[in-house]
Design an enzyme around this catalytic site. Sequence first.
Site, short mmCIF file in Angstrom:
data_model
loop_
_atom_site.label_atom_id
_atom_site.label_comp_id
_atom_site.label_asym_id
_atom_site.label_seq_id
_atom_site.Cartn_x
_atom_site.Cartn_y
_atom_site.Cartn_z
N ARG A 141 0.84 -1.19 0.00
CA ARG A 141 0.00 0.00 0.00
C ARG A 141 0.88 1.24 0.00
O ARG A 141 1.78 1.36 0.81
CB ARG A 141 -0.92 0.00 1.23
CG ARG A 141 -1.78 1.25 1.35
CD ARG A 141 -2.72 1.15 2.55
NE ARG A 141 -3.47 2.40 2.72
CZ ARG A 141 -3.18 3.33 3.63
NH1 ARG A 141 -2.17 3.14 4.46
NH2 ARG A 141 -3.90 4.42 3.72
N HIS B 18 -3.13 11.73 0.50
CA HIS B 18 -2.53 11.44 1.80
C HIS B 18 -2.09 12.75 2.43
O HIS B 18 -0.95 12.90 2.86
CB HIS B 18 -1.34 10.47 1.63
CG HIS B 18 -1.04 9.68 2.85
ND1 HIS B 18 -0.90 8.32 2.84
CD2 HIS B 18 -0.86 10.05 4.13
CE1 HIS B 18 -0.63 7.87 4.06
NE2 HIS B 18 -0.60 8.92 4.86
N GLU C 226 -7.23 8.30 6.09
CA GLU C 226 -7.65 8.79 7.41
C GLU C 226 -8.42 10.11 7.31
O GLU C 226 -8.04 11.12 7.89
CB GLU C 226 -6.45 8.95 8.34
CG GLU C 226 -5.78 7.63 8.68
CD GLU C 226 -4.67 7.77 9.70
OE1 GLU C 226 -4.35 8.92 10.10
OE2 GLU C 226 -4.11 6.74 10.12
N ASN D 163 -7.22 2.01 9.56
CA ASN D 163 -5.93 2.02 10.24
C ASN D 163 -6.23 1.87 11.73
O ASN D 163 -7.08 2.59 12.26
CB ASN D 163 -5.18 3.33 9.98
CG ASN D 163 -4.88 3.54 8.51
OD1 ASN D 163 -5.06 2.64 7.69
ND2 ASN D 163 -4.42 4.73 8.16
N TYR E 252 -4.51 1.36 15.68
CA TYR E 252 -3.37 1.29 16.59
C TYR E 252 -3.83 1.33 18.05
O TYR E 252 -3.52 0.44 18.82
CB TYR E 252 -2.41 2.46 16.35
CG TYR E 252 -1.76 2.49 15.00
CD1 TYR E 252 -0.63 1.73 14.73
CD2 TYR E 252 -2.28 3.27 13.97
CE1 TYR E 252 -0.02 1.75 13.49
CE2 TYR E 252 -1.69 3.30 12.72
CZ TYR E 252 -0.56 2.53 12.48
OH TYR E 252 0.02 2.55 11.24
N GLU F 83 -3.42 -0.21 7.90
CA GLU F 83 -2.28 0.05 8.77
C GLU F 83 -2.49 -0.62 10.12
O GLU F 83 -3.57 -0.51 10.71
CB GLU F 83 -2.08 1.56 9.01
CG GLU F 83 -1.59 2.33 7.82
CD GLU F 83 -1.29 3.79 8.17
OE1 GLU F 83 -1.02 4.07 9.36
OE2 GLU F 83 -1.34 4.64 7.26
#
Length: 417
Positions: free
Chosen positions: A32, A52, A98, A239, A241, A308
């Site tokens: 990606r 991005h 995002e 994504n 985390y 991600e």
Amino acid sequence: MYKGNGDTGCDQYHKYKEDVQLMTKMGLDAYRFSISWSRLIPGIQAHVTLHHWDLPQALEDEYGGWVNKKIVKDFTAYADVCFREFGDRVKHWTTMNEGNAFAEGGYDIGFLPPQHCSPSSIFNCSKGNSSTEPYLVTHNMLLAHASAATLYRNKYQFKQHGFIGFNLITYGFVPLTNSSEDITAVQRAQDFYHGWFLNPFTFGDYPETMKKNVGSRLPIFTKSESNLVKGSIDFLGINFYFSFYVKDNPRSLYIKERDYAADIAAEFIVYTSNEASTDEIPITPWTLQGLLDSLKNIYGNFPIYIHENGQQKHRNSSLEDWPRINYLQEYIGSILHMLRNGHDIRGYFVWSFMDVFELLSGYEFTYGLYYIDLKDPTLRRQPKFSSVWYSNFLNNRTMDPMVAMQIEKNSLLQKSI
């Protein structure tokens, strides 16, 4: 310390052939990356992100960039160039990276480009309005995505056979207490962070909680806009985390000049765990599963790519990155469990293939499977233990007994803690 900047980074611009060879040797079957709108660049299966966060400065100067509806036409024209030039080799297009983080970080708090925020913000922004711009920018992003998706489907998809989606940063939200207030605050946080985009994509309008708390500051979709946005994603990229405890905070709704963060009416406390060191991200695959269960129940079982997911470490940490191996093993294992439970997860990408310039931490923290020696003029790539583990996993190779023993040791240690 390696504060530096992103001018050169890991220099993949010049070293891409070497890096593709490393990917092939490692056993990766997808990679990606993003195309820079302000610098178009003409292998293996490509998953391309169109925006991005690097808008051409000319558009920012001319009409304010994403705060202006003119961006919809310009973004669609840019997407058209990408579809036309690269669509024969790209089957997975993600319009925005995002989108929710871009709106909040770039136009409310002001720590992300283009650094817009109200004067009262803790960040020194030269312009902006944290009360209105995050919502206006998101509205324009949704319209720009939908316009590009419509173009792709009408002009390219039938001959290129690709797919087009959108990417969000997602979080695991857990109520701080079992009180009804905190449980409701979790749902409100879900609506503001995830439903902000997924509600329009699924139902053609914003969540009712946002309409109630934001009021007239929340843009309104016309009927034609609603129909354009609804159903405009073939997949969702996420994504993931961090996880947060959520505490109800109704007092924030009484702030006179409320911003996006205050509109949520909740406090967020980062989830921590005893087994992780201070520079590591806690491993919480159960919150990822809870998130996907919730999204499936509300919005349906649409295809998902985990774009991600990865573990951070200080740059000067060892190449023997056992915490990253533990992290990958736990999350990949949880994905198998979620697949068995019916989730339509199509792919998983580790962040990141190599150490890169991170927007928020520069070179201080790294996520890469490959170490980049910044003191070496050739920016030599060195494999970390995690790259060996991941390669063995991808190629279904027997794990090195010493590696397997260390993983088991670390796993038992975590369980005992």
